[in-house]
Write a protein that holds these residues in place. Structure first.
Motif, PDB file in Angstrom:
ATOM      1  N   LEU A 162       0.833  -1.199   0.000  1.00  0.00           N
ATOM      2  CA  LEU A 162       0.000   0.000   0.000  1.00  0.00           C
ATOM      3  C   LEU A 162       0.870   1.252   0.000  1.00  0.00           C
ATOM      4  CD1 LEU A 162      -2.772   1.281   0.030  1.00  0.00           C
ATOM      5  CD2 LEU A 162      -2.856   0.928   2.512  1.00  0.00           C
ATOM      6  N   ASP A 163       1.899   1.271   0.821  1.00  0.00           N
ATOM      7  CA  ASP A 163       2.780   2.430   0.878  1.00  0.00           C
ATOM      8  C   ASP A 163       3.496   2.643  -0.458  1.00  0.00           C
ATOM      9  OD1 ASP A 163       3.962   4.642   2.401  1.00  0.00           O
ATOM     10  OD2 ASP A 163       5.836   3.514   2.147  1.00  0.00           O
ATOM     11  N   ALA A 164       3.920   1.565  -1.110  1.00  0.00           N
ATOM     12  CA  ALA A 164       4.600   1.688  -2.409  1.00  0.00           C
ATOM     13  C   ALA A 164       3.659   2.281  -3.455  1.00  0.00           C
ATOM     14  CB  ALA A 164       5.111   0.323  -2.859  1.00  0.00           C
ATOM     15  N   GLU A 165       2.420   1.846  -3.467  1.00  0.00           N
ATOM     16  CA  GLU A 165       1.460   2.386  -4.441  1.00  0.00           C
ATOM     17  C   GLU A 165       1.118   3.836  -4.123  1.00  0.00           C
ATOM     18  OE1 GLU A 165      -0.229   2.263  -7.958  1.00  0.00           O
ATOM     19  OE2 GLU A 165       0.712   0.489  -7.102  1.00  0.00           O
ATOM     20  N   LEU A 166       1.009   4.144  -2.845  1.00  0.00           N
ATOM     21  CA  LEU A 166       0.762   5.534  -2.447  1.00  0.00           C
ATOM     22  C   LEU A 166       1.940   6.429  -2.835  1.00  0.00           C
ATOM     23  CD1 LEU A 166      -0.779   4.863   1.071  1.00  0.00           C
ATOM     24  CD2 LEU A 166      -1.963   5.965  -0.854  1.00  0.00           C
ATOM     25  N   ALA A 167       3.155   5.942  -2.635  1.00  0.00           N
ATOM     26  CA  ALA A 167       4.348   6.715  -3.000  1.00  0.00           C
ATOM     27  C   ALA A 167       4.385   6.956  -4.508  1.00  0.00           C
ATOM     28  CB  ALA A 167       5.612   5.996  -2.532  1.00  0.00           C
ATOM     29  N   GLY A 168       4.075   5.918  -5.280  1.00  0.00           N
ATOM     30  CA  GLY A 168       4.046   6.070  -6.729  1.00  0.00           C
ATOM     31  C   GLY A 168       2.991   7.062  -7.180  1.00  0.00           C
ATOM     32  N   THR A 169       1.836   7.012  -6.545  1.00  0.00           N
ATOM     33  CA  THR A 169       0.753   7.951  -6.875  1.00  0.00           C
ATOM     34  C   THR A 169       1.164   9.367  -6.518  1.00  0.00           C
ATOM     35  OG1 THR A 169      -0.858   6.199  -6.419  1.00  0.00           O
ATOM     36  CG2 THR A 169      -1.701   8.457  -6.541  1.00  0.00           C
ATOM     37  N   GLU A 170       1.761   9.520  -5.352  1.00  0.00           N
ATOM     38  CA  GLU A 170       2.232  10.845  -4.926  1.00  0.00           C
ATOM     39  C   GLU A 170       3.256  11.385  -5.924  1.00  0.00           C
ATOM     40  OE1 GLU A 170       4.583  12.890  -1.156  1.00  0.00           O
ATOM     41  OE2 GLU A 170       3.709  10.902  -0.913  1.00  0.00           O
ATOM     42  N   ASP A 171       4.219  10.572  -6.300  1.00  0.00           N
ATOM     43  CA  ASP A 171       5.250  10.996  -7.260  1.00  0.00           C
ATOM     44  C   ASP A 171       4.634  11.379  -8.600  1.00  0.00           C
ATOM     45  OD1 ASP A 171       7.189  10.501  -5.343  1.00  0.00           O
ATOM     46  OD2 ASP A 171       7.823   8.583  -6.220  1.00  0.00           O
ATOM     47  N   GLU A 172       3.684  10.584  -9.044  1.00  0.00           N
ATOM     48  CA  GLU A 172       3.044  10.845 -10.333  1.00  0.00           C
ATOM     49  C   GLU A 172       2.288  12.168 -10.323  1.00  0.00           C
ATOM     50  OE1 GLU A 172      -0.332   8.432 -12.448  1.00  0.00           O
ATOM     51  OE2 GLU A 172       1.581   7.405 -12.724  1.00  0.00           O
ATOM     52  N   ILE A 173       1.574  12.440  -9.255  1.00  0.00           N
ATOM     53  CA  ILE A 173       0.831  13.700  -9.160  1.00  0.00           C
ATOM     54  C   ILE A 173       1.801  14.875  -9.116  1.00  0.00           C
ATOM     55  CG2 ILE A 173      -0.714  15.113  -7.737  1.00  0.00           C
ATOM     56  CD1 ILE A 173      -2.040  12.434  -6.852  1.00  0.00           C
ATOM     57  N   ARG A 174       2.868  14.740  -8.356  1.00  0.00           N
ATOM     58  CA  ARG A 174       3.847  15.837  -8.271  1.00  0.00           C
ATOM     59  C   ARG A 174       4.555  16.074  -9.605  1.00  0.00           C
ATOM     60  NH1 ARG A 174       4.248  17.418  -3.048  1.00  0.00           N
ATOM     61  NH2 ARG A 174       3.821  15.904  -1.418  1.00  0.00           N
ATOM     62  N   ALA A 175       4.831  15.005 -10.348  1.00  0.00           N
ATOM     63  CA  ALA A 175       5.566  15.136 -11.614  1.00  0.00           C
ATOM     64  C   ALA A 175       4.657  15.490 -12.794  1.00  0.00           C
ATOM     65  CB  ALA A 175       6.318  13.837 -11.916  1.00  0.00           C
ATOM     66  N   GLU A 176       3.479  14.883 -12.841  1.00  0.00           N
ATOM     67  CA  GLU A 176       2.617  15.021 -14.009  1.00  0.00           C
ATOM     68  C   GLU A 176       1.387  15.892 -13.784  1.00  0.00           C
ATOM     69  OE1 GLU A 176       3.674  13.800 -16.863  1.00  0.00           O
ATOM     70  OE2 GLU A 176       5.405  12.903 -15.876  1.00  0.00           O
ATOM     71  N   GLY A 177       1.087  16.201 -12.522  1.00  0.00           N
ATOM     72  CA  GLY A 177      -0.095  17.003 -12.237  1.00  0.00           C
ATOM     73  C   GLY A 177      -1.350  16.178 -12.012  1.00  0.00           C
ATOM     74  N   GLN A 178      -1.255  14.882 -12.250  1.00  0.00           N
ATOM     75  CA  GLN A 178      -2.403  13.996 -12.029  1.00  0.00           C
ATOM     76  C   GLN A 178      -1.921  12.554 -11.976  1.00  0.00           C
ATOM     77  OE1 GLN A 178      -5.044  14.512 -15.304  1.00  0.00           O
ATOM     78  NE2 GLN A 178      -3.644  13.675 -16.803  1.00  0.00           N
ATOM     79  N   ALA A 179      -2.786  11.712 -11.472  1.00  0.00           N
ATOM     80  CA  ALA A 179      -2.511  10.275 -11.456  1.00  0.00           C
ATOM     81  C   ALA A 179      -3.274   9.648 -12.612  1.00  0.00           C
ATOM     82  CB  ALA A 179      -2.954   9.666 -10.127  1.00  0.00           C
ATOM     83  N   THR A 180      -2.658   8.652 -13.240  1.00  0.00           N
ATOM     84  CA  THR A 180      -3.325   7.986 -14.364  1.00  0.00           C
ATOM     85  C   THR A 180      -4.493   7.150 -13.858  1.00  0.00           C
ATOM     86  OG1 THR A 180      -1.871   6.054 -14.222  1.00  0.00           O
ATOM     87  CG2 THR A 180      -1.176   7.858 -15.697  1.00  0.00           C
ATOM     88  N   PRO A 181      -5.468   6.912 -14.711  1.00  0.00           N
ATOM     89  CA  PRO A 181      -6.603   6.068 -14.306  1.00  0.00           C
ATOM     90  C   PRO A 181      -6.166   4.675 -13.843  1.00  0.00           C
ATOM     91  CG  PRO A 181      -7.144   7.261 -16.306  1.00  0.00           C
ATOM     92  CD  PRO A 181      -5.678   7.503 -16.043  1.00  0.00           C
ATOM     93  N   GLY A 182      -5.163   4.102 -14.490  1.00  0.00           N
ATOM     94  CA  GLY A 182      -4.680   2.780 -14.086  1.00  0.00           C
ATOM     95  C   GLY A 182      -4.108   2.783 -12.687  1.00  0.00           C
ATOM     96  N   ARG A 183      -3.338   3.808 -12.367  1.00  0.00           N
ATOM     97  CA  ARG A 183      -2.766   3.907 -11.018  1.00  0.00           C
ATOM     98  C   ARG A 183      -3.869   4.104  -9.993  1.00  0.00           C
ATOM     99  NH1 ARG A 183       2.019   4.113  -8.819  1.00  0.00           N
ATOM    100  NH2 ARG A 183       3.157   4.740 -10.667  1.00  0.00           N
ATOM    101  N   LEU A 184      -4.842   4.937 -10.305  1.00  0.00           N
ATOM    102  CA  LEU A 184      -5.958   5.160  -9.373  1.00  0.00           C
ATOM    103  C   LEU A 184      -6.751   3.875  -9.162  1.00  0.00           C
ATOM    104  CD1 LEU A 184      -7.180   8.664 -10.568  1.00  0.00           C
ATOM    105  CD2 LEU A 184      -6.006   8.129  -8.419  1.00  0.00           C
ATOM    106  N   ALA A 185      -6.925   3.097 -10.224  1.00  0.00           N
ATOM    107  CA  ALA A 185      -7.648   1.827 -10.093  1.00  0.00           C
ATOM    108  C   ALA A 185      -6.884   0.865  -9.192  1.00  0.00           C
ATOM    109  CB  ALA A 185      -7.872   1.211 -11.471  1.00  0.00           C
TER     110      ALA A 185
END
Length: 127
Positions: free
Chosen positions: A72-95
């Motif tokens: 869970l922490d790894a997926e949260l970290a990836g989501t956090e990084d993605e939002i900071r880098a890209e401005g949003q999380a992809t639908p696949g990551r959110l799923a």
């Protein structure tokens, strides 16, 4: 009297016209091209999700580490990084995050920030 052309005259008279270019372009000798791309600023929904992720991860760090908390922490970290880098999380990551949170109801119920996080993810994936 005509002077011999040593190539400099012709070189000095060259011109370049560029239009409709996307990205970086270099023309001439000894040029260096650098490109800096800036991500779009996160919208309000992603900013709220980012805040919820940061708060939840702080609480998660206080719990005993096991396979579930690490995943869970790894997926949260990836989501956090993605939002900071890209401005949003992809639908696949959110799923994927939504699935992990669904399987971690004991954790999300244990931490006060859990329900907020679950709701922010649901809002973005349309549940």
């Amino acid at each position: 009297m005509t002077t011999p052309d040593d190539g400099n005259t012709q070189r000095n008279q060259r011109s370049v016209h560029i239009s409709g270019v996307t990205g970086s372009v270099s023309v001439g000798d000894h040029n260096k091209v650098s490109s800096v791309y800036h991500a779009a600023a996160p919208d309000d929904a992603h900013l709220q999700l980012l805040d919820a992720i940061v708060e939840f991860r702080a609480g998660l760090a206080q719990l005993v580490r096991n396979d579930q908390t690490r995943a869970l922490d790894a997926e949260l970290a990836g989501t956090e990084d993605e939002i900071r880098a890209e401005g949003q999380a992809t639908p696949g990551r959110l799923a994927r995050l939504g699935e992990l949170l669904t399987g971690a109801t004991a954790l999300t119920g244990l931490l006060a920030s859990g329900e907020t996080l679950v709701q922010r993810v649901r809002d973005l994936i349309g549940m």
